[in-house]
Design an enzyme around this catalytic site. Structure first.
Site, PDB file in Angstrom:
ATOM      1  CD1 TRP B 102      -2.014  -2.356   1.562  1.00  0.00           C
ATOM      2  CD2 TRP B 102      -3.069  -1.156  -0.005  1.00  0.00           C
ATOM      3  NE1 TRP B 102      -3.039  -3.125   1.060  1.00  0.00           N
ATOM      4  CE2 TRP B 102      -3.707  -2.413   0.105  1.00  0.00           C
ATOM      5  CE3 TRP B 102      -3.551  -0.236  -0.924  1.00  0.00           C
ATOM      6  CZ2 TRP B 102      -4.809  -2.773  -0.682  1.00  0.00           C
ATOM      7  CZ3 TRP B 102      -4.651  -0.585  -1.707  1.00  0.00           C
ATOM      8  CH2 TRP B 102      -5.266  -1.832  -1.589  1.00  0.00           C
ATOM      9  CG  ASP B 171      -3.179   4.051   4.418  1.00  0.00           C
ATOM     10  OD1 ASP B 171      -4.202   3.888   5.106  1.00  0.00           O
ATOM     11  OD2 ASP B 171      -2.968   3.432   3.350  1.00  0.00           O
ATOM     12  CE  LYS B 195      -8.275  -2.641   4.855  1.00  0.00           C
ATOM     13  NZ  LYS B 195      -8.122  -3.983   4.293  1.00  0.00           N
TER      14      LYS B 195
END
Lengths: 361, 361
Positions: B102, B171, B195
């Site tokens: 990511w 992030d 999540k």
């Protein structure tokens, strides 16, 4: 549970059967023991929903084979930016047709990327009607953008005859799925779901495949149509529950008889309210010119602000939701999207007639 | 209903009580006779949800007063683009710390807007650990970007001590709300909800107000943080149902005792599975170095691909969902986000021990 009539402009009413079905399987989707929103977007259960939603939309709108259907996020507002990012080039100029506030916003965003031509604008006439479109040349405009229905002013393109361009783009956020449309006239159609398609949070884009070839390179992956076409709208995590609800809405629409049946129903519904306006001898006056009236958003005012206020207050007390006009123009607005039942429009007509009787005495 | 254990990596398990509450009021929110998703985003019922979600998050994460909380769409992927669009300038260079796939994507998107410095990367070591961070100078980097938890490799920043920069961006998509964090160290924190926070379709951004002043002008309104700050995340129609669910999740988290309690619970949960790995004498091997182990995503492999396959097959048959590792690295991964109950981790540990016994004989 109290009886209410939901005329919200969006987010708006959803079909009762759809909500009941979603509630029923909310904790246990397809006997998996978990909610659909707890499933992976790469698992077979969600995948089936994703593909079925696409196929239902293709069937209902008679989308030709050379088109793709995408499920994105960010609503029409993100499309206002994505379109110029993908398709504007320094040596070319797109054309926009202005029929209301949302077209204005689309122009404003595109103008950040270069020069934009306003082909024609209804602004001087306070957006009461859809203007007549001059002939459009491909050489002159790299693409042409229209707004098919104007939620704030309550106008709608009666048909798309007389508008021809090889790369025609339409924002159909507030009337997609409400009537038959000639998809093959368009290079790209987009629509936020929260009026006729489902809950807020998912945007449908219908895309003629050859148009992808015109797209600019080097733009952020998430803002490139090509990315989403290549990844079947699974480049990043899609809003899975919203797409699931969209699928249920599409099943419901199919069960009702598809677009032809919905169109007929929407005409009947809108007529009930327009009749109340037209037969009121000026007690109610419609904003839209008759030839441009929207079947989705019926806008009207009463004689003065005081009476309008009283109308909205009484209506709310009787269970009518969302009848205040958009804050930018005031007055009243009844949004009678697909999921608003005929009975709600009958009730509103009845209320309007009674309110007039009471206040004319 | 069958007993299942949901270890999906995202979209992931949601707290049972949250889903039950949402189901209960699905057709009739707050005695209004309609669903929360049928309410206008400008109406008082939704407005209350919107503000409450914000306030709960501020309380739970101890977000200082000089920060704003935004609810956006598009997930982390859109943030990868919005950050450079808002904050990169020709004469400045941001720095990115690479700890997994990511982070790589974040760099790739930022590189489309100018030169990006990779401060340090764990790639050569196959991202098994969080690298030690050199001292960072404000003059050298206009902002510094990190990924706090790496879902694919199963690593997590153990703390944020030793990383100092006036404009630090994180992030936190896969570990927000799972442990205490020093919000005041960061200029901007972002996280897709799917999540630990709620369903897919909403992104939380936590923003130090002074950072807005550094933003570039002239970018599309929908991609400008300033737009969303000014409009309290109501510039365009927000994903109202997702934000409503987020609010319920935050209420649930508060009811459990907040971040301290969640952190403790998450440590216990992860320990159960790491113990099964560590006590297996090599039958299972973890991907992450011990000092960088994630409490959220526990990644491991078995001796060979055949055994891994057998493990996943038997696990699935016994009701364990989502244990396959990410397609890019294979192996196994148990994602034990906030909503995964302790019992699910106990059941997995039990299964792992039994599977080992059976296959070592």
């Amino acid at each position: 549970m109290k009886q209410v009539y939901n005329f919200n402009a969006g987010p708006a009413a959803l079909p009762r059967q759809v909500l009941e079905k979603a509630k029923e399987e909310f904790l246990n989707f397809d006997d998996t023991g978990i909610s659909i929103m707890e499933h992976s977007h790469r698992g077979k259960h969600y995948e089936a929903v994703h593909e079925e939603a696409k196929n239902l939309l293709k069937g209902l709108l008679s989308i030709p084979d050379d088109y793709e259907v995408l499920f994105l996020q960010g609503g029409a507002s993100l499309q206002f930016a994505m379109i110029p990012m993908n398709f504007m080039r320094p040596d070319e100029q797109p054309g926009y047709i202005l029929t209301g506030s949302w077209s204005e916003k689309a122009v404003k965003e595109a103008s950040k990327f270069g020069e934009v031509k306003e082909i024609i604008s209804g602004k001087a006439g306070n957006y009461t009607s859809i203007p007549e479109v001059p002939s459009l040349s491909q050489d002159e405009y790299s693409y042409v953008h229209i707004t098919s229905n104007n939620t704030i002013y309550g106008t709608q393109w009666p048909s798309f005859e007389g508008i021809e361009h090889p790369f025609l783009i339409a924002d159909m956020s507030s009337d997609i799925l409400s009537r038959r449309i000639p998809v093959n006239k368009f290079g790209l159609i987009y629509a936020g779901a929260q009026k006729n398609l489902g809950p807020a949070g998912v945007t449908v884009v219908i895309f003629r495949k050859d148009v992808a070839e015109r797209a600019n390179q080097g733009i952020p992956a998430i803002l490139s149509y090509e990315t989403h076409i290549k990844n079947r709208s699974l480049y990043n995590t899609p809003p899975t529950f919203s797409i699931y609800l969209l699928k249920l809405v599409l099943e419901w629409a199919k069960g009702l008889g598809g677009l032809e049946a919905l169109e007929k129903r929407n005409e009947e519904k809108a007529q009930l309210i327009y009749d109340a306006i037209d037969e009121s001898q000026g007690f109610y006056s419609g904003h839209a010119a008759k030839n441009s009236r929207s079947l989705m958003n019926i806008t009207f005012t009463l004689k003065n602000q005081e009476l309008t206020k009283e109308f909205l207050k009484e209506a709310e007390a009787q269970g009518f939701y969302g009848l205040a006009g958009h804050r930018s123009i005031g007055g009243c607005r009844a949004s009678a999207y697909n999921a608003v039942p005929l009975e709600a429009c009958e009730a509103l007509r009845h209320f309007m007639v009674n309110f007039q009787k009471k206040h004319e005495e």
